[in-house]
Scaffold this motif. Structure first.
Motif, short mmCIF file in Angstrom:
data_model
loop_
_atom_site.label_atom_id
_atom_site.label_comp_id
_atom_site.label_asym_id
_atom_site.label_seq_id
_atom_site.Cartn_x
_atom_site.Cartn_y
_atom_site.Cartn_z
N ARG A 77 0.25 -1.13 7.31
CA ARG A 77 0.26 -0.84 5.98
C ARG A 77 0.20 -2.24 5.50
O ARG A 77 1.04 -3.24 5.68
CB ARG A 77 1.90 -0.38 5.48
CG ARG A 77 2.01 -0.27 4.12
CD ARG A 77 3.40 0.10 3.51
NE ARG A 77 3.84 1.29 4.34
CZ ARG A 77 3.41 2.83 4.07
NH1 ARG A 77 2.80 3.22 3.05
NH2 ARG A 77 4.07 3.63 4.93
N ALA A 78 -0.65 -2.45 4.50
CA ALA A 78 -1.12 -3.93 3.96
C ALA A 78 -0.23 -4.16 2.44
O ALA A 78 0.18 -3.38 2.01
CB ALA A 78 -2.57 -3.91 3.86
N PRO A 80 -9.87 1.96 13.88
CA PRO A 80 -10.05 1.60 12.60
C PRO A 80 -11.35 1.05 12.83
O PRO A 80 -11.82 0.25 13.74
CB PRO A 80 -9.20 0.43 11.96
CG PRO A 80 -8.64 -0.02 13.05
CD PRO A 80 -8.42 1.01 14.26
N LEU A 115 -2.92 2.65 6.61
CA LEU A 115 -4.41 2.35 6.83
C LEU A 115 -5.03 3.44 7.26
O LEU A 115 -4.69 4.10 8.45
CB LEU A 115 -4.48 1.08 7.86
CG LEU A 115 -5.84 0.68 7.98
CD1 LEU A 115 -6.65 0.12 6.82
CD2 LEU A 115 -5.99 0.03 9.34
N ILE A 150 -8.03 -7.19 9.34
CA ILE A 150 -8.19 -5.87 8.44
C ILE A 150 -7.72 -6.15 7.00
O ILE A 150 -8.48 -6.23 6.06
CB ILE A 150 -7.77 -4.51 9.04
CG1 ILE A 150 -8.78 -4.34 10.12
CG2 ILE A 150 -7.85 -3.74 7.91
CD1 ILE A 150 -8.31 -3.08 11.03
N ALA A 151 -6.54 -6.75 7.04
CA ALA A 151 -5.95 -6.95 5.85
C ALA A 151 -6.56 -8.00 5.07
O ALA A 151 -6.63 -7.84 3.76
CB ALA A 151 -4.32 -7.20 5.87
N LYS A 166 -5.70 -8.95 1.42
CA LYS A 166 -4.14 -8.53 1.71
C LYS A 166 -3.88 -9.22 3.02
O LYS A 166 -4.43 -10.00 3.42
CB LYS A 166 -4.15 -7.02 1.72
CG LYS A 166 -4.58 -6.19 0.36
CD LYS A 166 -4.47 -4.65 0.42
CE LYS A 166 -5.17 -3.99 -0.69
NZ LYS A 166 -4.72 -2.46 -0.56
N HIS A 196 -9.60 -7.35 2.94
CA HIS A 196 -9.46 -6.78 1.79
C HIS A 196 -8.53 -7.52 0.94
O HIS A 196 -8.10 -7.03 -0.10
CB HIS A 196 -8.46 -5.30 2.08
CG HIS A 196 -9.51 -4.31 2.79
ND1 HIS A 196 -10.67 -3.82 2.09
CD2 HIS A 196 -9.57 -4.03 4.12
CE1 HIS A 196 -11.02 -2.79 2.88
NE2 HIS A 196 -10.43 -3.13 4.32
N THR A 248 -7.92 -0.15 1.97
CA THR A 248 -6.84 0.24 3.01
C THR A 248 -5.73 1.45 2.66
O THR A 248 -4.92 1.59 3.51
CB THR A 248 -5.91 -1.26 3.05
OG1 THR A 248 -5.46 -1.45 1.95
CG2 THR A 248 -6.83 -2.45 3.62
N SER A 249 -5.75 1.87 1.63
CA SER A 249 -4.79 2.86 1.16
C SER A 249 -5.50 3.96 0.19
O SER A 249 -5.80 3.91 -0.93
CB SER A 249 -3.68 2.22 -0.10
OG SER A 249 -2.64 3.02 -0.47
N ASP A 277 0.90 -1.16 0.05
CA ASP A 277 -0.05 -0.16 -0.07
C ASP A 277 0.92 1.10 0.05
O ASP A 277 1.93 1.24 0.94
CB ASP A 277 -0.91 0.08 1.37
CG ASP A 277 -2.00 -0.94 1.07
OD1 ASP A 277 -2.32 -1.48 -0.04
OD2 ASP A 277 -2.70 -1.13 2.01
N HIS A 323 -11.52 2.16 6.54
CA HIS A 323 -11.13 1.39 5.26
C HIS A 323 -12.10 0.82 4.55
O HIS A 323 -12.11 0.10 3.49
CB HIS A 323 -9.80 0.61 5.92
CG HIS A 323 -10.47 -0.25 6.85
ND1 HIS A 323 -10.98 -1.52 6.61
CD2 HIS A 323 -10.67 -0.13 8.40
CE1 HIS A 323 -11.44 -2.28 7.67
NE2 HIS A 323 -11.30 -1.43 8.75
#
Length: 308
Positions: free
Chosen positions: A299-300, A174, A151, A194-195, A200, A198, A160-161, A147, A155
């Motif tokens: 950061r994913a 988040p 984050l 979270i990752a 990721k 998405h 995520t980005s 990303d 999101h």
């Protein structure tokens, strides 16, 4: 050697080199389709014998754009901030960043520019469902995508980005992916969840080292930033070679030590108050998974899709 890329709905792409994206950049605000590319859309075939400029309108810093071809065979780009381009029939895309990527090892600059490492097209893309605001990184073990931004708190709608988003951490918490409220903390388990929502994952140690190379080493921000991608003379030091913003010296970023079978929770990069300890090799590779602090973010990343 000509090879066909993957199919996406009615779009098929053939490229002279499937190890490269079909988009190329000439300067900060222009992009072309690479010579030798063939694009088939719904049975209509478009051949690009030479590098062909993509028609761009006024580009907005921090925005994602996707490419399509009109009825006359002219490639053009549109703002796709509000839609996933892979789900909307586009064939390629890129990110127009608020600052330029690092050319050496002292960070980037504050002049908006197309990020050439954000180029994707059908068959040359991250393996996750949404390629927006990601940059491809090459290192000793292959390729992956990271990303461009940390984050953001919201999101679930923004991805995520996203440029200008409120940075998620242990204080600015988040949202849960299902929208049922905010996490009680941004610990390792929340970061992984979270990752994964998405499509990721977290960065491993060697991936982070490669992803953050190019920042100004042994320094951090003087105060906590609140939004992603915000630039000033201080912030540009923390843009890395592939155009990732706040790569170090802003937030510790959840990741793993990279072990293939039993990865340990880890944190990377250093936060705004660690001073000269921050940098591309700053890492704690065996950290307390339940911890959540105001200087812990995320950061994913995604694997690179193998050419078909």
């Amino acid at each position: 050697m000509t090879a066909a890329a993957a199919l996406n709905s009615s779009i098929r792409i053939e490229a002279l080199n499937v190890d490269k994206p079909i988009l190329i950049v000439a300067d900060r605000d222009s992009v072309s389709i690479r010579a030798g590319t063939i694009v088939e859309i719904g049975g209509a075939i478009h051949r690009f014998a030479e590098d062909t400029p993509v028609v761009l309108g006024a580009l907005e810093a921090g925005t994602d754009y996707a490419v399509m071809i009109d009825a006359d065979g002219q490639p053009f780009a549109e703002n796709v901030s509000q839609q996933n381009p892979l789900a909307s029939g586009y064939l390629a895309g890129f990110h127009f960043a608020p600052g330029g990527h690092a050319q050496g090892i002292a960070g980037g600059d504050t002049t908006p520019a197309i990020n050439p490492y954000s180029f994707w097209n059908i068959g040359f893309q991250p393996a996750c469902p949404d390629p927006r605001a990601m940059a491809m990184v090459e290192f000793a073990h292959g390729r992956f995508w990271a990303d461009i931004y940390l984050l953001g708190t919201d999101h679930q709608q923004q991805g995520t980005s996203r440029y200008g988003a409120t940075i998620a951490d242990g204080r600015d918490l988040p949202m849960r992916p299902d929208g049922s409220g905010r996490y009680k903390k941004l610990d390792y388990a929340a970061a992984v969840e979270i990752a994964a929502h998405h499509g990721k994952r977290l960065l491993g140690a060697e991936e982070f080292f490669a992803a953050s190379y190019g920042v100004k080493e042994r320094c951090s921000r003087s105060k906590e930033p609140t939004r992603t991608g915000m630039l000033d003379d201080e912030a540009q030091r923390f843009i890395r070679k592939r155009g990732l913003f706040d790569a170090t010296g802003t937030m510790w970023q959840w990741g793993t030590d990279g072990h293939p079978d039993d990865p340990r929770p880890s944190i990377f990069g250093g936060s705004w108050f660690v001073g000269s300890d921050a940098g591309s090799r700053c890492a704690c590779l065996d950290y307390w998974a339940e911890d959540s602090n105001g200087d812990f973010g995320l950061r994913a990343a995604s694997d690179h899709m193998r050419p078909a």
